[in-house]
Structure formats: structure tokens, C-alpha cells
Design a protein around this motif. Sequence first.
Motif, PDB file in Angstrom:
ATOM      1  N   GLU A  63       3.513  14.073  -4.701  1.00 41.85           N
ATOM      2  CA  GLU A  63       3.824  14.920  -3.558  1.00 41.85           C
ATOM      3  C   GLU A  63       4.663  16.136  -3.976  1.00 41.85           C
ATOM      4  N   GLU A 101       5.683   8.342   2.305  1.00 39.43           N
ATOM      5  CA  GLU A 101       5.264   6.960   2.475  1.00 39.43           C
ATOM      6  C   GLU A 101       6.439   6.064   2.865  1.00 39.43           C
ATOM      7  N   ARG A 123      -1.417   9.516 -10.721  1.00 37.85           N
ATOM      8  CA  ARG A 123      -0.079   9.268 -11.252  1.00 37.85           C
ATOM      9  C   ARG A 123      -0.068   9.401 -12.755  1.00 37.85           C
ATOM     10  N   GLU A 181       0.822  -1.220   0.000  1.00 41.98           N
ATOM     11  CA  GLU A 181       0.000   0.000   0.000  1.00 41.98           C
ATOM     12  C   GLU A 181       0.849   1.261   0.000  1.00 41.98           C
ATOM     13  N   LEU A 182       2.060   1.167   0.520  1.00 42.53           N
ATOM     14  CA  LEU A 182       2.896   2.364   0.657  1.00 42.53           C
ATOM     15  C   LEU A 182       3.952   2.444  -0.439  1.00 42.53           C
ATOM     16  N   ASN A 224       4.682   1.394  -3.802  1.00 44.82           N
ATOM     17  CA  ASN A 224       4.112   0.785  -4.998  1.00 44.82           C
ATOM     18  C   ASN A 224       4.251   1.684  -6.216  1.00 44.82           C
ATOM     19  N   LEU A 253      -4.660  -1.753  -7.185  1.00 47.05           N
ATOM     20  CA  LEU A 253      -3.345  -1.319  -7.616  1.00 47.05           C
ATOM     21  C   LEU A 253      -3.035   0.142  -7.321  1.00 47.05           C
ATOM     22  N   GLU A 307       7.159  12.252  -8.112  1.00 42.52           N
ATOM     23  CA  GLU A 307       5.978  11.861  -7.375  1.00 42.52           C
ATOM     24  C   GLU A 307       4.999  13.007  -7.239  1.00 42.52           C
ATOM     25  N   GLY A 353       8.739   4.093  -2.815  1.00 39.56           N
ATOM     26  CA  GLY A 353       7.568   4.949  -2.658  1.00 39.56           C
ATOM     27  C   GLY A 353       7.968   6.402  -2.564  1.00 39.56           C
ATOM     28  N   ASP A 357       0.995  -0.542 -13.807  1.00 38.47           N
ATOM     29  CA  ASP A 357       0.075  -0.035 -12.787  1.00 38.47           C
ATOM     30  C   ASP A 357      -1.357  -0.036 -13.319  1.00 38.47           C
ATOM     31  N   ILE A 367      -4.299   7.058  -0.248  1.00 37.30           N
ATOM     32  CA  ILE A 367      -5.203   6.533   0.757  1.00 37.30           C
ATOM     33  C   ILE A 367      -4.692   6.847   2.152  1.00 37.30           C
ATOM     34  N   PHE A 368      -3.491   7.434   2.210  1.00 39.01           N
ATOM     35  CA  PHE A 368      -2.984   7.848   3.508  1.00 39.01           C
ATOM     36  C   PHE A 368      -3.167   9.348   3.655  1.00 39.01           C
TER      37      PHE A 368
END
Lengths: 242, 466
Positions: B148, A65, B138, A12-13, A15, B210, B146, A61, B373, B215-216
Motif C-alpha cells: 500500500e 486491512e 510482496r 485473510e486480512l 497475514n 497463503l 507494505e 496487516g 509465506d 483480495i480486498f
Amino acid sequence: MFQITICHLYPELLNLYGDTGNITALVKRCQWRNIQANVVKYNVGDHIKFTDIDIFFIGGGADSEQGIASSDMNKIKPYLQQAVEECKALLAICGGYQLLGKFYHTRQGPIEGLGILDLHTESGEKRLVGNIVVKMTAEKPYFLVGFENHTGRTFLHGLKPLGYVVSGYGNNGIDKTEGIRYKNVFGTYLHGPILPKNPVLCDELIRIALKNKYGVEILSELDDSIEEMARRHILKSQHILS
Amino acid sequence: MKRIFAIIISKVIMKLARFLGHNGTNFCGEAAVKIYPDLLEWFSSQVKKGIILVAGTNGKTSVNNMINAILKEAGYSVVCNELGANLDSGIVSAFIGSSDVLGNINADFACLEIDEAVLPKILKFIKPDFIIFTNIFRDQLDRYCEIEMILNKIKTALKDNSGARLIINADDPSLVEMGESVPNLKYYYGMNESMDTTDNHVGADSKNELIKDSIFCRRCGNRLQYERYYYGQLGYYFCRNCGFKRPVPDFCASIEKTPMHLKVSGRDFFRANIFTGFINSYTAYNTLAAVSCAALLDIPTAVIEKGLLGYKPQIGRMEKFFINKPIVFNLVKNPVGFNETLKAIGQDNREKTIAIGINDYVQDGRDVSWLWDTNFEILLDFDDKIIKYIVFGRRRHDMALRLKYAGIQMNKIKLADSPKLAVHYMVSDRSSVAYIFANYSLLFETRSILKRRSKDVSDYHMPSVS
């Protein structure tokens, strides 16, 4: 029927960049040989039986993460360390690879790594991005092809690299080394993902798992013609094949 | 003087490119900026009523063109990069296209879609009135790193643009967190109800574990909980740890079924019913974003509704052709969009051929790992209805490899050396419908082949999924 268990650490982190495709490749190449492959996912706070695992996989990641993963990873460090010393197979990509080292020196200060491998990483200015070809230094020479995308520069403290850069940057863009091979730990910066396009490496992981568990070393051949064609595109674009 | 020179040169390049059959929208802008770097500032300062920027991963072109259609319906003159050339050079080109040789433009509004990675740079030259954010998924990670990092750069750029009002998708936690950390005035839009239209896959995305990029919780790092989940990371989310949650939207919408339309309601008693034909989760969000912006510009409801009635999707967005059989053509560029596209074709029960073209030039992303992905395993649900998979483009072998590992039989996969051959294979097998997907640099070439060979069909479009 042979049966192996693959553990995907922090799916989950960690990936990024299609690295989950490595799990797909391991599972499929087992299935095609009539080997049952089970995948166990380990996420933050989970409890699994680490001694049942034959192959570990950890990807990369984003920074935040990776931070969450690394603090949890300290809790499972004894299990991982034991697995590594028992010659279990472990594939670590990019961020996951960096986490196995002693520390990562970022511009904000050092982040403690797991310390399983004697290497460290520093953050660099320029992002190292592009197709990469690496000559693997294992028994049979083999060109690993992939795509790298990292700011970290990793330095090995006398450990053996996975291979030497033929085209691209590799560990740090300076010493031509790429990745690490320690016992049956494979650390690397190669995305792509690495295993579907480098079936020899994928099969090596499966072979190690079968050898550890059943003492069997022979794997049946598969038709890898499409894998070869995908590889050739990269090798040609990097002027290694004409 | 330099300015005039820059404009003349690029106008000549633009004409030449069109004459040669290229869409040289990025190229001529590049030339102009080299000669006169302050061109963007010069142009944008002439826009009379307002500048609207549209940013985000998916839906930019659709939202931008919808706003353009509404503003034109309202009688305004508009500068717009309609074709989706959304790097800085493409934006300069859009202005040059509507200026005279002295560089004067006569525009009430500028609506410009901007690549999210270029947005920070653009904000140095353009002071927008509104910025619409559609979503952040993405996309082309080799160029953008990324998510972020992009969000942080946008945050920094917005701090010097506190006058710009933001229109943000409330269902996207990454965007909402970004919005909360800047001082700008914000408006939110979001979907009201479960979006299960004819597509029962759209709701719970159980099969695809995938990609859920955020989600965090971006505030505290804890896992986000979802009361309702659409796709990607979109839905009704909240964080048990820090209280971060989906804000109450200023504009919200629901999909009404008979007849199918989007019902929008919002602040100041705003109500609108939008009829644009078929509506899925993608078009619903895009339409809602455009309507929210138009409402904030005080455009009368009737004008908004009429403007969108006349809106036509852009090229390569579920575009229809006919060569021996119906052919649907769609741009694919990232996992979330591709997944939604694959689910959509699963709804079609006819026997079909699927062609996928993947290139790896800079505008496509040099890294093709995004194919891994993308959840091609979706295809297995209706593989028995698929006659053949044709792969083309520079990375056709990678595409074939991905299909092989998704579990597709190799004897169903055919490699085509060129888009022309791919189209030939596609139209000459026994399937009753063909779907052809391509990423950006293959879009124009593939489309022109389809267009040349296609029998005239009415200008009917299916809704875009990318």
C-alpha cells in the motif's frame, strides 16, 4: 488422545511477514507429540463457537486491512475478553498486538482499540526495522529472537512486558520493554515468525492450552537442534553469542 | 567539469570491477552520483526517441530485455540495464556504460527496469514516455514496508509526470486501482483465456491460500470476487459493492498449444504470434507486456516477432547446466515467484535433488520471514521423487527449519556451508536431475561455480519463473 483447537483470527486480512508460520509451528509441535490440533479460521462476519477455542492467534496487516479487522473485532470483543479472563492462551503480533490496546494515536487522529489490554500506541517518525533479541522475563530466562518492522510505539500502563530488549528496539525504542504478558495473553512485535524460532514460547502456549483443558502440564521433549541453529545465527549476528 | 570527473571515475571503477570479476554495476553508479547528482537528468535528456521504464515485483528484467531485443531488431540504439541492476545507482551505471568521457550518449531509446520502491525518486530526474507495470506482490518487506505504501508513493510521483503513458497489467487489481487514481493516459494488457498450459496447477490455486495480497477492493474495502483466478491476486476480478473491475485490455493474449506460442491481439487491428519456446503463466505476461509496449511504439509486427525470437533469458532464470546430471538454476526472491517455481518442478517426474540458498544481505532483504509465506508444502506432493534437500547461504538454518515445519523429514535435509559444497553434494548423489535456487546475493557466486564445473551444453534456457 489430547485435542486442542487453535483459532486464527482474520487470516485473510492480517497475514503479513510470514506470521501464518506461527500456526504451522503450533500445529506441527502438537502433531509431533501426538496431540491433535484443529485450526479454525475466523474471518470478518464468520460465526464460530469461541468457547471451544484453546489458543487464539492474531497477526498484523497493512493499515487499511487493519482498519477492516478492527471494526469487526468490536463485535467479537465480549468473546475475546471472556477468553482472556478465563486464562486462555492468546498470541498477538505487531498490528494485532496494537489492536488489543486502548487506542492507536496515528497522525490522522486516534483509532479506538479493543481495550482488552491497558496499553496504547503512538505512531513514530522512523520505522523500527531489524533483527531483535529479547530476554524473556518468565520463570526461566530465555532469549526470544525475531525481526521487528513497525512505526507504532507502544507504551504499557504498568503492565508487565514480555521481556526486555537486548538488541533492537522493542515496544517503543525508549524504555527497553518488549511486548506484553497479561494472564495468558502474549503480545509482541516479533516477526520471524516468532514461534518456529522460539520453540520454548510455542510450547508454553501448548502447555497452557493442555493445562486449561485437561489439567496436564507436562509436554514431551522434541529434537530442536535445527531450531537452535537458526536461533544461534541471530544471537551471533547480534553479538550475544560468540 | 564535475560531470566529466564523475564519469571518468566511475568508468575506471567499472573497468576495475570487471577486471576483478565483479559485476560492479551498482557501485560505480553510486560513486558517480555522489560526485555529480544531476547526472541522471543530463543523460536522460539526451535520449532521442523515447524512455521506457519497467517497474513491478516480478518480470521486470525479462520484460525490459525483451523490449531491448525488439528495439535493437528495429535498428535502434538502446541504453538498457540488462543485468537487472535496478536501483538508481544501477540506472546511472547503465548510462555511463554507453557514454563517452564527456558524458555524451548516442541513444534512440532508453529502456530501464526500475525497482518499484526507487521509482518515485527516479521520476524526479527522468521524464519517461512509457512506464510498464508488471505486477505488485510482496517482496522484501523490510525495505519496502507494505505494498500500500509503495503504491501511494508511486501515485504521488506520477502526479508530476502526467505526460508518462502507463502500460498496466489489467489482471492485477492493485495496479489498476493505482492507475485509476492518476491522470496519466493508460493502456491495459491482460490474459485472455484460462492459462492452463501443461501446468495444471497454474489455474485454480486452491492449495495456496497463503498469499492473496489484495483480495480486498482497494477502492471500498469489500472482498473482490474472481470470475477467473490465475495466481497471486491476478485474474478476472470485480467488486460487488462499488463496481470496481478488471478493465477491458487494449492488448490481450492467449497461449496456443500446437505449436506452442503466444497469440497477441490488440488495438488498431494489431495481431502477432510470438514463438519463444515454452510458455507458462509468467512468460506469457512478460511477453505480452513487451509486445504491448512495442506495438504502442509503432514497431512493425514482423520486427516484434523476429526480435523476440532472438531474445535470450537473463542469467539465473531457469538456466541449464550439466555436471554429472542436468542442473536447472533459478533466482528466487519472493513467495509468489517461489511458489510458481516449486509447482513447475513438480511437473518433472525424474528423481531429483533440490538445493536452496538463502542470504539476508540488504539486496536480498534482511528479513527472511517471506520463506514462511512461501508454500513449501507444495513439495509434499512429489517428496517421494526428491532424494535430498540441500540448504546453503547465511540463512540455511532458517531454510532447513521451514522445510522441517512443511513436513519434510529431517534426514533428507543437508546443510552446506558454502555454495561450492552445495553444488558438490548436489552433483554427487544418485538423482537424475538437480534444481538449485538462490536469492540475489548468492546468484553470481553460485552461477560461476556451476559455470566452471559445467560441461558445455547448448545455450538452452527454460522459461523464467521469477
